[in-house]
Structures are given as C-alpha cells and as structure tokens.
Design a protein around this motif. Structure first.
Motif, PDB file in Angstrom:
ATOM      1  N   VAL A 159      46.580  40.602  42.956  1.00  0.00           N
ATOM      2  CA  VAL A 159      46.229  42.018  43.037  1.00  0.00           C
ATOM      3  C   VAL A 159      45.277  42.200  44.207  1.00  0.00           C
ATOM      4  N   GLY A 160      45.686  42.941  45.237  1.00  0.00           N
ATOM      5  CA  GLY A 160      44.875  43.079  46.434  1.00  0.00           C
ATOM      6  C   GLY A 160      43.699  44.016  46.277  1.00  0.00           C
ATOM      7  N   PHE A 161      43.867  45.072  45.470  1.00  0.00           N
ATOM      8  CA  PHE A 161      42.821  46.087  45.347  1.00  0.00           C
ATOM      9  C   PHE A 161      42.786  46.591  43.918  1.00  0.00           C
ATOM     10  N   MET A 162      41.584  46.777  43.369  1.00  0.00           N
ATOM     11  CA  MET A 162      41.450  47.279  42.004  1.00  0.00           C
ATOM     12  C   MET A 162      40.189  48.130  41.895  1.00  0.00           C
ATOM     13  N   GLN A 163      40.336  49.314  41.317  1.00  0.00           N
ATOM     14  CA  GLN A 163      39.199  50.180  41.072  1.00  0.00           C
ATOM     15  C   GLN A 163      38.485  49.737  39.804  1.00  0.00           C
ATOM     16  N   VAL A 164      37.244  50.194  39.676  1.00  0.00           N
ATOM     17  CA  VAL A 164      36.428  49.757  38.554  1.00  0.00           C
ATOM     18  C   VAL A 164      37.040  50.182  37.218  1.00  0.00           C
ATOM     19  N   GLN A 165      37.709  51.351  37.191  1.00  0.00           N
ATOM     20  CA  GLN A 165      38.323  51.802  35.936  1.00  0.00           C
ATOM     21  C   GLN A 165      39.443  50.856  35.506  1.00  0.00           C
ATOM     22  N   ALA A 166      40.220  50.382  36.489  1.00  0.00           N
ATOM     23  CA  ALA A 166      41.297  49.445  36.180  1.00  0.00           C
ATOM     24  C   ALA A 166      40.739  48.098  35.727  1.00  0.00           C
ATOM     25  N   LEU A 167      39.606  47.692  36.304  1.00  0.00           N
ATOM     26  CA  LEU A 167      38.965  46.449  35.873  1.00  0.00           C
ATOM     27  C   LEU A 167      38.493  46.565  34.428  1.00  0.00           C
ATOM     28  N   ALA A 168      37.914  47.691  34.077  1.00  0.00           N
ATOM     29  CA  ALA A 168      37.470  47.904  32.696  1.00  0.00           C
ATOM     30  C   ALA A 168      38.655  47.862  31.743  1.00  0.00           C
ATOM     31  N   ALA A 169      39.770  48.468  32.154  1.00  0.00           N
ATOM     32  CA  ALA A 169      40.973  48.441  31.315  1.00  0.00           C
ATOM     33  C   ALA A 169      41.516  47.022  31.178  1.00  0.00           C
ATOM     34  N   ARG A 170      41.446  46.252  32.258  1.00  0.00           N
ATOM     35  CA  ARG A 170      41.914  44.858  32.217  1.00  0.00           C
ATOM     36  C   ARG A 170      41.092  44.053  31.229  1.00  0.00           C
ATOM     37  N   LEU A 171      39.799  44.286  31.168  1.00  0.00           N
ATOM     38  CA  LEU A 171      38.946  43.578  30.223  1.00  0.00           C
ATOM     39  C   LEU A 171      39.197  44.043  28.791  1.00  0.00           C
ATOM     40  N   HIS A 172      39.507  45.321  28.637  1.00  0.00           N
ATOM     41  CA  HIS A 172      39.798  45.844  27.303  1.00  0.00           C
ATOM     42  C   HIS A 172      41.078  45.229  26.747  1.00  0.00           C
ATOM     43  N   ASN A 173      42.068  45.066  27.621  1.00  0.00           N
ATOM     44  CA  ASN A 173      43.322  44.414  27.241  1.00  0.00           C
ATOM     45  C   ASN A 173      43.326  43.006  27.828  1.00  0.00           C
ATOM     46  N   SER A 174      42.462  42.155  27.288  1.00  0.00           N
ATOM     47  CA  SER A 174      42.160  40.874  27.926  1.00  0.00           C
ATOM     48  C   SER A 174      43.061  39.733  27.464  1.00  0.00           C
ATOM     49  N   HIS A 175      44.234  40.047  26.951  1.00  0.00           N
ATOM     50  CA  HIS A 175      45.163  39.002  26.528  1.00  0.00           C
ATOM     51  C   HIS A 175      45.526  38.122  27.729  1.00  0.00           C
ATOM     52  N   GLY A 176      45.400  36.815  27.550  1.00  0.00           N
ATOM     53  CA  GLY A 176      45.749  35.891  28.621  1.00  0.00           C
ATOM     54  C   GLY A 176      44.573  35.454  29.463  1.00  0.00           C
ATOM     55  N   LEU A 177      43.409  36.109  29.307  1.00  0.00           N
ATOM     56  CA  LEU A 177      42.223  35.707  30.053  1.00  0.00           C
ATOM     57  C   LEU A 177      41.515  34.561  29.347  1.00  0.00           C
ATOM     58  N   THR A 178      41.115  33.558  30.104  1.00  0.00           N
ATOM     59  CA  THR A 178      40.302  32.487  29.529  1.00  0.00           C
ATOM     60  C   THR A 178      38.892  33.015  29.297  1.00  0.00           C
ATOM     61  N   PRO A 179      38.111  32.370  28.414  1.00  0.00           N
ATOM     62  CA  PRO A 179      36.726  32.829  28.204  1.00  0.00           C
ATOM     63  C   PRO A 179      35.918  32.873  29.506  1.00  0.00           C
ATOM     64  N   HIS A 180      36.119  31.889  30.367  1.00  0.00           N
ATOM     65  CA  HIS A 180      35.377  31.893  31.639  1.00  0.00           C
ATOM     66  C   HIS A 180      35.801  33.062  32.518  1.00  0.00           C
ATOM     67  N   ARG A 181      37.122  33.300  32.613  1.00  0.00           N
ATOM     68  CA  ARG A 181      37.604  34.409  33.440  1.00  0.00           C
ATOM     69  C   ARG A 181      37.091  35.732  32.904  1.00  0.00           C
ATOM     70  N   ARG A 182      37.052  35.878  31.596  1.00  0.00           N
ATOM     71  CA  ARG A 182      36.552  37.115  31.000  1.00  0.00           C
ATOM     72  C   ARG A 182      35.067  37.292  31.323  1.00  0.00           C
ATOM     73  N   LEU A 183      34.298  36.194  31.297  1.00  0.00           N
ATOM     74  CA  LEU A 183      32.877  36.257  31.616  1.00  0.00           C
ATOM     75  C   LEU A 183      32.674  36.689  33.062  1.00  0.00           C
ATOM     76  N   VAL A 184      33.449  36.129  33.975  1.00  0.00           N
ATOM     77  CA  VAL A 184      33.318  36.486  35.393  1.00  0.00           C
ATOM     78  C   VAL A 184      33.674  37.955  35.620  1.00  0.00           C
ATOM     79  N   LEU A 185      34.792  38.398  35.062  1.00  0.00           N
ATOM     80  CA  LEU A 185      35.211  39.787  35.269  1.00  0.00           C
ATOM     81  C   LEU A 185      34.225  40.766  34.648  1.00  0.00           C
ATOM     82  N   THR A 186      33.644  40.399  33.502  1.00  0.00           N
ATOM     83  CA  THR A 186      32.616  41.238  32.895  1.00  0.00           C
ATOM     84  C   THR A 186      31.406  41.346  33.810  1.00  0.00           C
ATOM     85  N   THR A 187      31.043  40.244  34.460  1.00  0.00           N
ATOM     86  CA  THR A 187      29.933  40.244  35.407  1.00  0.00           C
ATOM     87  C   THR A 187      30.233  41.139  36.599  1.00  0.00           C
TER      88      THR A 187
END
Length: 341
Positions: free
Chosen positions: A147-175
């Motif tokens: 994904v080349g570009f993502m707005q903050v709203q899309a990032l929040a949605a990605r975290l809300h639907n976090s299926h497939g994210l590892t715990p570490h990846r979820r921690l980084v994206l939350t940060t």
C-alpha cells in the motif's frame, strides 16, 4: 530548463534546512547491506543541508551495529545513549554543527516503553516527517501488494479490522496512529535498506501515512520551474506525456496548476492551453501525477480545477490528447468522451 533529469536532486531540494526523524528498533532490518544502503541515503541528505535525528532502541547489539555502520559519519554525529525519557532528549534535538543526532532510549519496559517515549517526544516537538524502519516493510494487501499511501482514517479502520495482524504489527501500527493523531505530519513505514528509494524516487517505497489528504492545487509560478520541468520530463520518460520543448514546458508553467502535498512537495501538474484554438476551445495538457499518488485523486482534483477555470473563461468545451490508454480511461471516467481527430 532542460538540465539532466535527476529524481534525487528533485527531492533533495525539498529537504534543505529540514529535520528528518528516523526510528530504528530491534525489529528493523539491521544487516550489513541494509546499513550500507542507509548510510548511502544519509550522505546526500546531510550534504544538501538537511539534518537527521535517529531515535533507536538502546540495546547493545543494535547500538554496536549502528556505531559500526556509521563510522564514516563520525565527525558529523552526536551520540546520546541511555536516555530514559522524552524530556531528557530535548537538549539533543539541535546538536549545533552536528548534522546527524543519534539518540538511544533505554526506558524500563522494553519495546513498548520505547515506543511510548517516541510518541511523547515526536508529538511534543511536532515532528513533520518520520521514517519508521521495520524488517517487514510497508503494509501489504492481497489485492494491491504494498500500500503506497494511507490516510489516518484508513489506518484506524485497518486496526479495527485487525484480522491477520501479528501482535507486533498491531503494536507498531497503533503507535503510528498515535503519532499521526498527536500531530506528526507524515510517516513512512519501510525497511531501513529502502530509505533511499523512499526519499529520492518518484515511486517511493513502503507505506506513506498522512493525517489527512492534504493536497492543495494552486497556479504555478517562477519558483516552481525546476520542479515542473523535472516532473514533466519524468512523465515523458514513462510514456504518459508527449515530448515538449523548452517553450512548451514554460507554457505549462504560465497556463498550469500544480498539486502540492503537505508543506510544498509537487506531486502533480496540469495545464490549460487556449491560445492556439478558436471557438472558445481549451486543451488539457501535461496531466501527470507521481506514481505513488496515481489512483489517489490528485489527477481528478487537477482536472476539476481546469474545468472550473474553463467555466470562468467562458470556454465552450475542453479536450485532451494522450498516447496512453490509462490516461484515456481516466478522462472517460471524468466525463470526457473519445472523438475523432
């Protein structure tokens, strides 16, 4: 005007006098090759008048790798280690004549505590551009790859639907979300080895996050000549634009508009040509956007601006010529229709 095309020079001008922040953790790609490419990316930035602040997780193996890899920059580097909190780091942020500042944070609590400290420091001083290095690189989807570009709203949605994210990846994206919501201007999530591609190429690398889609369209001016010419030449090389001579490029400057992201980066250009035509006709010329922003609405914003200008001028119709089917499809979606020559 027709100087040799250089993507790197194009971007280096925008970094002059700015401070770039890089985050490195034990989860970054820290091999010898990655460090070599990171060093190669730093040198032109520092030589052109930019400054770099590196926030790193102060664990012994990581510090040794950084210290060894950056030996060639020893004279330009200020090291600070065992920093416990964001307030303690503040005096190091403007290291005098040193252009590279390395800050090692070793708060009790491991990676999680380090990330919280980075958020506090970066939001306290309102960092404008941050590069977050991860061995995984940017976000990847099954449909579109990286994904080349993502707005903050899309990032929040990605975290809300976090299926497939590892715990570490979820921690980084939350940060990253905390950083953006705290006022950091833009963040790139990428591999350390790819920082050069991110900073100095039109395609970029990894995932670029922004708090909002902060694209502004304005008339072009004399100060934009170099950027416009470079962008048009790149569009010609990619086959999206027909070749233009120097006068043709200058006509775009006089009659054209640029799309600028954030504090001034030119990401798209488009012109309205009317002088050669009769019967109140106008031609949309030199419509081009950077690869990373194709499909993100920049082209549409530019065309809508041209349409508004055509209405103000009282034109009867607009047309465009293109050698590229993709551009033709794009214009068709905006209400244009194919016609004979």
């Amino acid at each position: 005007m027709d100087v040799a095309f250089s993507e790197r020079d194009f971007f280096l001008k925008s970094f002059h006098g700015t401070i770039l922040t890089v985050v490195i953790t034990e989860h970054s790609d820290l091999g010898e090759e990655s460090m070599g490419r990171f060093l190669k990316a730093l040198l032109p930035l520092l030589d052109s008048g930019g400054r770099v602040v590196v926030l790193f997780q102060d664990v012994e193996p990581l510090f040794y790798i950084l210290k060894t890899g950056l030996q060639d920059l020893a004279a330009r580097t200020l090291w600070g280690r065992h920093i416990l909190g964001a307030r303690q780091a503040l005096p190091l942020l403007w290291p005098g004549k040193k252009t590279l500042c390395m800050m090692g944070f070793s708060p009790v609590g491991g990676l999680g505590a380090f990330l919280r400290t980075v958020v506090q420091l970066a939001t306290d001083v309102r960092v404008s551009r941050l590069l977050w290095s991860e061995a995984e690189g940017g976000l990847v989807t099954e449909e579109a790859g990286v994904v080349g570009f993502m707005q903050v709203q899309a990032l929040a949605a990605r975290l809300h639907n976090s299926h497939g994210l590892t715990p570490h990846r979820r921690l980084v994206l939350t940060t990253l979300l905390d950083l953006l919501q705290g006022g950091v201007g833009a963040i790139s999530l990428l591999r350390l080895a790819d920082i050069g591609r991110e900073l100095y190429t039109f395609e970029g690398c990894g995932t670029f996050f922004a708090h909002h889609y902060y694209c502004q369209v304005r008339s072009l001016g004399l100060d934009d000549v170099a950027q416009v010419a470079t962008l048009i030449r790149h569009g010609e090389q990619e086959g999206y634009l027909l070749p233009r001579d120097r006068v043709g490029v200058l006509s775009i400057l006089i009659e054209g508009y640029g799309a600028f992201i954030g504090t001034g980066g030119l990401v798209g250009v488009c012109g309205l040509l009317t002088i050669p035509y009769q019967k109140r006709a106008g031609e949309i010329v030199a419509l081009y956007t950077l690869t990373r922003f194709k499909g993100k609405g920049v082209g549409k914003i530019l065309v809508e601006k041209i349409k508004a200008e055509a209405t103000i001028q009282g034109l009867a119709y607009l047309f465009a010529c293109t050698p590229h089917p993709r551009v033709g499809d794009f214009l068709f979606r905006l209400g244009f229709r194919p016609v004979g020559q």
